[in-house]
Design a protein around this motif. Structure first.
Motif, PDB file in Angstrom:
ATOM      1  N   LYS A 213       0.823  -1.210   0.000  1.00  0.00           N
ATOM      2  CA  LYS A 213       0.000   0.000   0.000  1.00  0.00           C
ATOM      3  C   LYS A 213       0.856   1.258   0.000  1.00  0.00           C
ATOM      4  O   LYS A 213       0.584   2.217  -0.721  1.00  0.00           O
ATOM      5  N   THR A 214       1.905   1.254   0.813  1.00  0.00           N
ATOM      6  CA  THR A 214       2.797   2.416   0.866  1.00  0.00           C
ATOM      7  C   THR A 214       3.515   2.595  -0.461  1.00  0.00           C
ATOM      8  O   THR A 214       3.679   3.725  -0.944  1.00  0.00           O
ATOM      9  N   LEU A 215       3.923   1.486  -1.065  1.00  0.00           N
ATOM     10  CA  LEU A 215       4.616   1.544  -2.360  1.00  0.00           C
ATOM     11  C   LEU A 215       3.740   2.204  -3.420  1.00  0.00           C
ATOM     12  O   LEU A 215       4.215   3.051  -4.199  1.00  0.00           O
ATOM     13  N   GLU A 216       2.465   1.846  -3.450  1.00  0.00           N
ATOM     14  CA  GLU A 216       1.557   2.423  -4.436  1.00  0.00           C
ATOM     15  C   GLU A 216       1.456   3.937  -4.290  1.00  0.00           C
ATOM     16  O   GLU A 216       1.351   4.670  -5.277  1.00  0.00           O
ATOM     17  N   LYS A 217       1.483   4.422  -3.036  1.00  0.00           N
ATOM     18  CA  LYS A 217       1.408   5.859  -2.796  1.00  0.00           C
ATOM     19  C   LYS A 217       2.693   6.571  -3.203  1.00  0.00           C
ATOM     20  O   LYS A 217       2.669   7.726  -3.632  1.00  0.00           O
ATOM     21  N   LEU A 218       3.834   5.878  -3.058  1.00  0.00           N
ATOM     22  CA  LEU A 218       5.132   6.500  -3.341  1.00  0.00           C
ATOM     23  C   LEU A 218       5.481   6.493  -4.832  1.00  0.00           C
ATOM     24  O   LEU A 218       6.280   7.321  -5.279  1.00  0.00           O
ATOM     25  N   LYS A 219       4.883   5.598  -5.601  1.00  0.00           N
ATOM     26  CA  LYS A 219       5.250   5.452  -7.013  1.00  0.00           C
ATOM     27  C   LYS A 219       5.093   6.736  -7.813  1.00  0.00           C
ATOM     28  O   LYS A 219       5.860   6.976  -8.760  1.00  0.00           O
ATOM     29  N   GLU A 220       4.098   7.553  -7.466  1.00  0.00           N
ATOM     30  CA  GLU A 220       3.857   8.763  -8.261  1.00  0.00           C
ATOM     31  C   GLU A 220       4.888   9.855  -7.981  1.00  0.00           C
ATOM     32  O   GLU A 220       4.901  10.878  -8.650  1.00  0.00           O
ATOM     33  N   TYR A 221       5.742   9.642  -6.980  1.00  0.00           N
ATOM     34  CA  TYR A 221       6.717  10.669  -6.614  1.00  0.00           C
ATOM     35  C   TYR A 221       8.171  10.289  -6.954  1.00  0.00           C
ATOM     36  O   TYR A 221       9.029  11.154  -6.931  1.00  0.00           O
ATOM     37  N   VAL A 222       8.439   9.001  -7.233  1.00  0.00           N
ATOM     38  CA  VAL A 222       9.840   8.568  -7.347  1.00  0.00           C
ATOM     39  C   VAL A 222      10.127   7.894  -8.685  1.00  0.00           C
ATOM     40  O   VAL A 222       9.224   7.459  -9.408  1.00  0.00           O
ATOM     41  N   THR A 223      11.419   7.822  -8.969  1.00  0.00           N
ATOM     42  CA  THR A 223      11.893   7.136 -10.172  1.00  0.00           C
ATOM     43  C   THR A 223      13.274   6.577  -9.874  1.00  0.00           C
ATOM     44  O   THR A 223      13.899   6.912  -8.870  1.00  0.00           O
ATOM     45  N   VAL A 224      13.790   5.716 -10.771  1.00  0.00           N
ATOM     46  CA  VAL A 224      15.155   5.195 -10.621  1.00  0.00           C
ATOM     47  C   VAL A 224      15.988   5.541 -11.855  1.00  0.00           C
ATOM     48  O   VAL A 224      17.102   5.057 -12.028  1.00  0.00           O
ATOM     49  N   ASP A 225      15.454   6.377 -12.751  1.00  0.00           N
ATOM     50  CA  ASP A 225      16.173   6.759 -13.988  1.00  0.00           C
ATOM     51  C   ASP A 225      17.410   7.568 -13.671  1.00  0.00           C
ATOM     52  O   ASP A 225      17.405   8.382 -12.743  1.00  0.00           O
TER      53      ASP A 225
END
Length: 225
Positions: A213-225
């Protein structure tokens, strides 16, 4: 002041109850002294009822005092003020306070603070984190724990395509993301250093305290590029 008034009322009720019980007992002995038959059971029962009533009243007073204390507690909130303020730390403020109030509580901004990095008029929520960025520091925002702040942060990053890179972000930059405090930011950096970086955003699930659940919320803010 309110607690003192309650205490005085409680003392008055107890005194009145005991005085009434004393009068009943005195009447009982007077009746016995006059030779008339005394209703001993009725007098005893009435006296016991008076004492129980006083005890019950005392319990109600204690309950009311507890409710008053709970009400006073809910009228305050605790926030963590970080970044370019003179005295970073955890502070207590009145409910309904704004970010401006929290920054003033922390001594105000430093000379290197970017005042545009925070919305001074925004209302605070309990357990909020207020981060004041340094001039020239990118990706600064306020993590206040409110839905409004989360929405504003998401809209801003979406418009600017300014995602936080998990492999290069500093501890301060990670803390600008809603849901990431100091401890979690440190854990992310520790995982990155121990495993040679993040291969994908999904690797965040390997960091302590981050679930699906926390991962889903964080996905829109982070990247690994």
């Amino acid at each position: 002041m309110l607690e003192e008034i309650i205490e005085k009322i409680k003392e008055y009720k107890l005194f009145a109850g005991l005085a009434l019980a004393g009068l009943l007992l005195a009447g009982f002995f007077l009746i016995r002294g006059s030779g008339e038959p005394a209703p001993e059971k009725q007098v005893s029962a009435l006296a016991q009822e008076v004492i129980q009533s006083s005890a019950s009243s005392d319990q109600i007073d204690r309950t009311e005092q507890s409710e008053v204390r709970d009400s006073e507690s809910s009228s305050e909130l605790t926030v963590d003020v970080k970044g370019e303020v003179k005295h970073p730390g955890v502070y207590q403020l009145k409910a309904g306070s704004r970010i401006y109030d929290a920054i003033q509580k922390a001594g105000g901004m430093t000379a290197e603070a970017d005042s545009k990095s925070v919305n001074l008029a925004q209302k605070l929520a309990d357990e909020a984190v207020v981060y004041v960025a340094k001039i020239g520091e990118g990706g600064a925002d306020v993590t206040s724990g409110t839905a409004e702040a989360s929405s504003q942060a998401a809209a801003s990053r979406s418009a600017q395509s300014d995602l936080i890179n998990l492999n290069t972000a500093t501890e301060a930059e990670l803390q600008t993301i809603t849901g990431i405090g100091q401890k979690r930011a440190q854990d992310i950096i520790a995982y990155r250093e121990s495993n040679g970086g993040f291969k994908s955003v999904d690797d965040l699930k390997n960091v302590s305290g981050i679930g699906d659940k926390t991962l889903e919320k964080l996905k829109e803010y982070v990247t690994v590029d």
